[in-house]
Design a protein around this motif. Structure first.
Motif, PDB file in Angstrom:
ATOM      1  N   ALA A 109       4.888 -14.704 -56.856  1.00 23.96           N
ATOM      2  CA  ALA A 109       5.782 -13.787 -56.648  1.00 23.96           C
ATOM      3  C   ALA A 109       7.112 -14.453 -56.569  1.00 23.96           C
ATOM      4  O   ALA A 109       8.296 -14.054 -56.695  1.00 23.96           O
ATOM      5  CB  ALA A 109       5.588 -12.917 -55.324  1.00 23.96           C
ATOM      6  N   THR A 110       7.107 -15.775 -56.294  1.00 23.46           N
ATOM      7  CA  THR A 110       8.408 -16.511 -56.289  1.00 23.46           C
ATOM      8  C   THR A 110       9.156 -16.560 -57.703  1.00 23.46           C
ATOM      9  O   THR A 110       8.703 -16.969 -58.541  1.00 23.46           O
ATOM     10  CB  THR A 110       8.093 -17.971 -55.822  1.00 23.46           C
ATOM     11  OG1 THR A 110       7.377 -18.021 -54.549  1.00 23.46           O
ATOM     12  CG2 THR A 110       9.460 -18.888 -55.577  1.00 23.46           C
ATOM     13  N   GLY A 111      10.152 -15.787 -57.389  1.00 24.78           N
ATOM     14  CA  GLY A 111      11.044 -15.964 -59.108  1.00 24.78           C
ATOM     15  C   GLY A 111      10.602 -14.693 -59.633  1.00 24.78           C
ATOM     16  O   GLY A 111      11.221 -14.357 -60.989  1.00 24.78           O
ATOM     17  N   HIS A 112       9.757 -13.796 -59.341  1.00 26.66           N
ATOM     18  CA  HIS A 112       9.221 -12.678 -60.066  1.00 26.66           C
ATOM     19  C   HIS A 112       9.493 -11.337 -59.430  1.00 26.66           C
ATOM     20  O   HIS A 112       9.540 -10.323 -60.102  1.00 26.66           O
ATOM     21  CB  HIS A 112       7.742 -12.842 -60.216  1.00 26.66           C
ATOM     22  CG  HIS A 112       7.158 -13.805 -61.373  1.00 26.66           C
ATOM     23  ND1 HIS A 112       7.083 -14.908 -60.841  1.00 26.66           N
ATOM     24  CD2 HIS A 112       6.982 -13.564 -62.606  1.00 26.66           C
ATOM     25  CE1 HIS A 112       6.754 -15.955 -62.077  1.00 26.66           C
ATOM     26  NE2 HIS A 112       6.217 -15.049 -62.783  1.00 26.66           N
ATOM     27  N   VAL A 113       9.825 -11.485 -58.000  1.00 24.23           N
ATOM     28  CA  VAL A 113      10.357 -10.043 -57.342  1.00 24.23           C
ATOM     29  C   VAL A 113      11.497  -9.755 -57.616  1.00 24.23           C
ATOM     30  O   VAL A 113      12.476 -10.472 -57.672  1.00 24.23           O
ATOM     31  CB  VAL A 113       9.894 -10.311 -55.838  1.00 24.23           C
ATOM     32  CG1 VAL A 113      10.594  -9.000 -54.940  1.00 24.23           C
ATOM     33  CG2 VAL A 113       8.623 -10.718 -55.467  1.00 24.23           C
ATOM     34  N   PRO A 114      11.961  -8.477 -58.047  1.00 28.63           N
ATOM     35  CA  PRO A 114      13.192  -8.261 -58.566  1.00 28.63           C
ATOM     36  C   PRO A 114      14.272  -8.229 -57.302  1.00 28.63           C
ATOM     37  O   PRO A 114      13.873  -7.998 -56.186  1.00 28.63           O
ATOM     38  CB  PRO A 114      13.097  -6.643 -59.024  1.00 28.63           C
ATOM     39  CG  PRO A 114      11.560  -6.596 -58.889  1.00 28.63           C
ATOM     40  CD  PRO A 114      10.965  -7.355 -58.245  1.00 28.63           C
ATOM     41  N   THR A 115      15.468  -8.618 -57.538  1.00 28.72           N
ATOM     42  CA  THR A 115      16.373  -8.710 -56.505  1.00 28.72           C
ATOM     43  C   THR A 115      17.558  -8.052 -57.058  1.00 28.72           C
ATOM     44  O   THR A 115      17.820  -7.491 -58.096  1.00 28.72           O
ATOM     45  CB  THR A 115      16.726 -10.280 -56.167  1.00 28.72           C
ATOM     46  OG1 THR A 115      17.401 -10.814 -57.577  1.00 28.72           O
ATOM     47  CG2 THR A 115      15.876 -11.127 -55.667  1.00 28.72           C
ATOM     48  N   ALA A 116      18.432  -7.787 -56.067  1.00 30.43           N
ATOM     49  CA  ALA A 116      19.831  -6.958 -56.249  1.00 30.43           C
ATOM     50  C   ALA A 116      20.839  -7.740 -57.216  1.00 30.43           C
ATOM     51  O   ALA A 116      21.729  -8.398 -56.554  1.00 30.43           O
ATOM     52  CB  ALA A 116      20.399  -6.285 -55.047  1.00 30.43           C
ATOM     53  N   ALA A 117      20.476  -7.763 -58.108  1.00 29.80           N
ATOM     54  CA  ALA A 117      21.491  -8.720 -59.160  1.00 29.80           C
ATOM     55  C   ALA A 117      22.762  -7.919 -59.360  1.00 29.80           C
ATOM     56  O   ALA A 117      22.667  -6.693 -59.364  1.00 29.80           O
ATOM     57  CB  ALA A 117      20.766  -9.204 -60.401  1.00 29.80           C
ATOM     58  N   PRO A 118      23.863  -8.631 -59.695  1.00 27.79           N
ATOM     59  CA  PRO A 118      25.122  -7.782 -59.996  1.00 27.79           C
ATOM     60  C   PRO A 118      25.148  -6.740 -61.062  1.00 27.79           C
ATOM     61  O   PRO A 118      25.522  -5.854 -61.078  1.00 27.79           O
ATOM     62  CB  PRO A 118      26.329  -8.832 -59.964  1.00 27.79           C
ATOM     63  CG  PRO A 118      25.372 -10.188 -59.359  1.00 27.79           C
ATOM     64  CD  PRO A 118      24.066  -9.935 -59.709  1.00 27.79           C
ATOM     65  N   ASP A 120      22.084  -5.292 -62.085  1.00 31.64           N
ATOM     66  CA  ASP A 120      21.242  -4.472 -61.782  1.00 31.64           C
ATOM     67  C   ASP A 120      21.547  -3.099 -61.322  1.00 31.64           C
ATOM     68  O   ASP A 120      22.322  -3.071 -60.427  1.00 31.64           O
ATOM     69  CB  ASP A 120      20.158  -5.056 -60.647  1.00 31.64           C
ATOM     70  CG  ASP A 120      18.643  -4.413 -60.787  1.00 31.64           C
ATOM     71  OD1 ASP A 120      18.608  -3.122 -61.119  1.00 31.64           O
ATOM     72  OD2 ASP A 120      17.653  -5.235 -60.536  1.00 31.64           O
ATOM     73  N   PRO A 121      21.174  -1.901 -62.178  1.00 30.90           N
ATOM     74  CA  PRO A 121      21.719  -0.573 -61.725  1.00 30.90           C
ATOM     75  C   PRO A 121      21.107  -0.173 -60.470  1.00 30.90           C
ATOM     76  O   PRO A 121      21.529   0.780 -59.767  1.00 30.90           O
ATOM     77  CB  PRO A 121      21.156   0.143 -62.711  1.00 30.90           C
ATOM     78  CG  PRO A 121      20.002  -0.324 -63.437  1.00 30.90           C
ATOM     79  CD  PRO A 121      20.368  -1.847 -63.179  1.00 30.90           C
ATOM     80  N   PHE A 122      19.888  -0.835 -60.022  1.00 33.25           N
ATOM     81  CA  PHE A 122      19.223  -0.619 -58.789  1.00 33.25           C
ATOM     82  C   PHE A 122      19.437  -1.474 -57.579  1.00 33.25           C
ATOM     83  O   PHE A 122      19.483  -2.570 -57.787  1.00 33.25           O
ATOM     84  CB  PHE A 122      17.860  -0.049 -58.909  1.00 33.25           C
ATOM     85  CG  PHE A 122      17.605   1.095 -59.682  1.00 33.25           C
ATOM     86  CD1 PHE A 122      17.400   2.408 -59.267  1.00 33.25           C
ATOM     87  CD2 PHE A 122      17.192   0.836 -61.144  1.00 33.25           C
ATOM     88  CE1 PHE A 122      17.179   3.416 -60.032  1.00 33.25           C
ATOM     89  CE2 PHE A 122      16.821   2.146 -61.878  1.00 33.25           C
ATOM     90  CZ  PHE A 122      16.980   3.322 -61.290  1.00 33.25           C
ATOM     91  N   LEU A 159      11.498   2.621 -53.459  1.00 30.77           N
ATOM     92  CA  LEU A 159      12.485   3.512 -53.506  1.00 30.77           C
ATOM     93  C   LEU A 159      13.889   2.735 -54.140  1.00 30.77           C
ATOM     94  O   LEU A 159      14.332   1.860 -53.336  1.00 30.77           O
ATOM     95  CB  LEU A 159      12.866   4.147 -52.084  1.00 30.77           C
ATOM     96  CG  LEU A 159      14.025   5.036 -51.825  1.00 30.77           C
ATOM     97  CD1 LEU A 159      13.925   6.113 -52.944  1.00 30.77           C
ATOM     98  CD2 LEU A 159      14.342   5.397 -50.753  1.00 30.77           C
ATOM     99  N   GLY A 160      14.399   2.957 -55.126  1.00 35.34           N
ATOM    100  CA  GLY A 160      15.349   2.300 -55.529  1.00 35.34           C
ATOM    101  C   GLY A 160      16.626   3.189 -55.925  1.00 35.34           C
ATOM    102  O   GLY A 160      16.459   4.275 -56.207  1.00 35.34           O
ATOM    103  N   ILE A 161      17.625   2.647 -55.489  1.00 29.41           N
ATOM    104  CA  ILE A 161      19.013   3.604 -55.195  1.00 29.41           C
ATOM    105  C   ILE A 161      19.916   3.093 -56.362  1.00 29.41           C
ATOM    106  O   ILE A 161      20.227   1.846 -56.262  1.00 29.41           O
ATOM    107  CB  ILE A 161      19.454   3.500 -53.775  1.00 29.41           C
ATOM    108  CG1 ILE A 161      18.392   3.965 -53.079  1.00 29.41           C
ATOM    109  CG2 ILE A 161      20.767   4.338 -53.589  1.00 29.41           C
ATOM    110  CD1 ILE A 161      18.771   3.745 -51.329  1.00 29.41           C
ATOM    111  N   ARG A 162      20.452   3.826 -56.985  1.00 34.46           N
ATOM    112  CA  ARG A 162      21.718   3.429 -57.988  1.00 34.46           C
ATOM    113  C   ARG A 162      22.924   3.156 -57.331  1.00 34.46           C
ATOM    114  O   ARG A 162      23.131   3.486 -56.265  1.00 34.46           O
ATOM    115  CB  ARG A 162      21.889   4.791 -59.052  1.00 34.46           C
ATOM    116  CG  ARG A 162      20.594   5.218 -59.891  1.00 34.46           C
ATOM    117  CD  ARG A 162      21.071   6.055 -60.880  1.00 34.46           C
ATOM    118  NE  ARG A 162      19.921   6.415 -61.681  1.00 34.46           N
ATOM    119  CZ  ARG A 162      19.832   5.610 -62.642  1.00 34.46           C
ATOM    120  NH1 ARG A 162      20.434   4.788 -63.073  1.00 34.46           N
ATOM    121  NH2 ARG A 162      18.673   6.035 -63.743  1.00 34.46           N
TER     122      ARG A 162
END
Length: 563
Positions: A109-118, A120-122, A159-162
């Motif tokens: 999971a290291t490096g594979h879990v999505p993060t809140a990148a600038p 990223d719409p979610f 739960l992803g928030i735009r």
């Protein structure tokens, strides 16, 4: 297989089964059944064996394939990333092989879990709440009130928030204030402001915070409007006169709540005498004690207590309390002579009585008692507007009951029924020469029986004044032969086909009676009477002909009509 060295046989088989299911079904929130996957347990075990026999490389390729199925959601949790398999490994019986697999999942999971990148719409719920500086639960309730997220929670789904939704909430919060902020602004406690809100004096933009804590979101414009109405035309003073009392002091002196005094001011039944300069806009208001007391008593004496209103409506005190809680009737908490009670205004009680009506009010018109009046109205096709579980009594919409009763008033009487059908059937059916009319008792049915030309079998017509329905069929007398009963009962389906309507066996007064409902509507009255009359005169000859034709060829023949 070196990868499973040290594991018990049953643990290894169970692990191969679960890994095989995850490989076949993919990333799912809950463990699929074998039937939903369309495979056998042997196929699932073989699939899991093929993965585990390749060791760490094969397992990493496997978890890499199932993470590609996940949606565009943001989370640092491994369970949504790997689905139900990670939860099963974590909560199941722990062993060395389980710990090894969990370690591989965490490492992958290291490096594979999505993060809140600038770009990223979610963003995640926690990340959005941190940006807005509010609690995640409060943010969830705000988003749900605005319809921006799903209402129900789904276990295992992220739960992803735009980002645009986060900015929208930010703009709303800038123009709104929490309950605590509004209370500080007007100079009242949060409990006092909650009473103002619950009394309908200050609207809620939407509810937020945890359940039961009343963390409401209020619009700043609504708070400003309330302040302006309370301070309109009120003179400001630097030092309050000695004969005036502040809002808090006059409320204690009259045993009133702050919300009650504010309600009187908004209703223009009381006017503040002054406002202290530099004090909060509401708690800084001053009043004359005598004016407050006289205005409150005048308002109280024009209302009824909940006990008096309950007697007038015809329910118990507990039932009336349920009506208040269900907001069928609106009341106000008041105090008189240091006794707190719920006051019901006369206009509010008249509004309720004009809209709703208890079934017992119409028991005399329905020719029944108060207990069975509700059953009679339900049988006539009305559904209660307020059920017994809500106020311990049934209430109907008054306009619906009055419309029904106006129609029931045109139902023919028993004498008119007997006279019209006897003459009509006597001309249509030659064998219908004898009649037996059983009159209605206590609103029961009227039954007309006529000879059918078959021994101890009579043509029957039932007019139910309880349900206002008509049924046509035939019945057996006590002396009917058992063989005749069996033959006619076995021929019901064929008789129904010949006549064109469905006959159903019923038991009436311990006697078997075969009846079919009139399909011309639920109620018989003078508007539908000619159509129903022609229908019965059409059906009865067909029924007699079908009964005689089905008895032909049997050992039981027909005789002359019984007089």
């Amino acid at each position: 297989m070196p990868f499973l060295d040290g594991a018990y046989l049953d643990d290894a088989i169970e692990l191969m089964d679960k890994v095989g299911r995850a490989a076949i079904g993919g990333n799912l929130p809950s463990m699929p059944t074998l039937s939903s996957l369309g495979v056998t347990r042997r196929a699932a075990i073989l699939s899991g064996f093929a993965i585990l026999k390749c060791g760490e490389i094969g397992f990493e390729e496997f978890i890499g394939s199932i993470t590609r199925n996940m949606d565009q959601s943001i989370s640092r949790s491994l369970t949504p990333l790997y689905g139900w398999l990670h939860r099963w490994l974590r909560r199941g019986p722990r062993s060395s092989i389980h710990n090894k697999l969990l370690g591989l999942m965490a490492r992958y999971a290291t490096g594979h879990v999505p993060t809140a990148a600038p770009d990223d719409p979610f963003v995640s719920l926690g990340y959005a709440a941190k940006q807005l500086k509010i609690h995640p639960t409060r943010l969830r309730r705000i988003l749900r009130a605005l319809g921006l997220i799903r209402a129900e929670r789904r276990h295992g789904l992220l739960l992803g928030i735009r980002r645009e939704h986060v900015e929208r909430v930010r703009s709303i919060l800038q123009d709104a204030s929490s309950l605590k902020e509004a209370a500080i602004r007007i100079g009242e406690s949060q409990n006092a402001l909650i009473r103002v809100v619950h009394g309908g004096l200050l609207p809620i933009a939407f509810r937020a915070g945890t359940e039961g804590h009343g963390a409401h979101i209020l619009k700043k414009a609504d708070v400003d409007k309330l302040i302006a109405r309370l301070n309109q035309g009120v003179p400001q003073v630097a030092v309050p006169p000695a004969d005036l009392m502040s809002l808090a002091r006059v409320a204690r002196a009259t045993s009133m709540q702050h919300a009650e005094i504010i309600r009187l001011v908004l209703a223009t039944k009381l006017r503040p005498a002054a406002r202290l300069v530099g004090a909060p806009p509401i708690s800084g208001l001053y009043f004359h004690y005598r004016e407050v007391r006289s205005a409150y008593l005048a308002e109280t004496r024009t209302a009824l207590t909940s006990e008096s209103a309950a007697k007038e409506v015809g329910v118990s005190s507990e039932g009336f309390r349920d009506l208040l809680q269900g907001e069928y009737i609106k009341g106000e908490s008041r105090v008189e002579s240091k006794r707190r009670f719920v006051a019901i205004s006369r206009s509010e009680l008249d509004r309720f009585k004009l809209k709703y009506a208890a079934a017992s009010e119409f028991s005399e018109i329905l020719a029944t008692n108060a207990t069975r009046a509700c059953t009679r109205l339900v049988q006539l096709g009305l559904q209660p507007a307020i059920t017994r579980d809500k106020c311990r009594k049934y209430f109907f919409y008054r306009k619906d009951v009055e419309a029904l009763l106006s129609r029931l008033s045109t139902i023919p009487t028993s004498e008119e029924i007997r006279a019209s059908f006897w003459l009509g059937l006597h001309k249509k059916c030659q064998c219908a020469k004898s009649r037996l009319c059983i009159p209605a008792r206590n609103g029961g049915p009227v039954r007309i029986e006529l000879a059918s030309g078959i021994p101890n079998v009579r043509l029957a017509i039932l007019f139910s004044f309880t349900t206002s329905k008509i049924r046509v069929g035939f019945c057996f007398s006590k002396g009917t032969q058992q063989g005749l009963r069996v033959v006619l009962k076995s021929q019901i389906h064929r008789i129904s086909r010949d006549v064109g309507i469905q006959f159903v066996p019923r038991t009436k007064d311990q006697n078997l009676i075969i009846l079919a409902d009139c399909p011309r509507g639920k109620l018989f009255d003078r508007t539908t009477w000619p159509e129903i009359y022609d229908w019965i005169l059409e059906i009865c000859p067909k029924l007699l002909k079908a009964m005689h034709s089905r008895l032909k060829g049997s050992s039981i023949g027909t005789k002359q009509p019984i007089g």
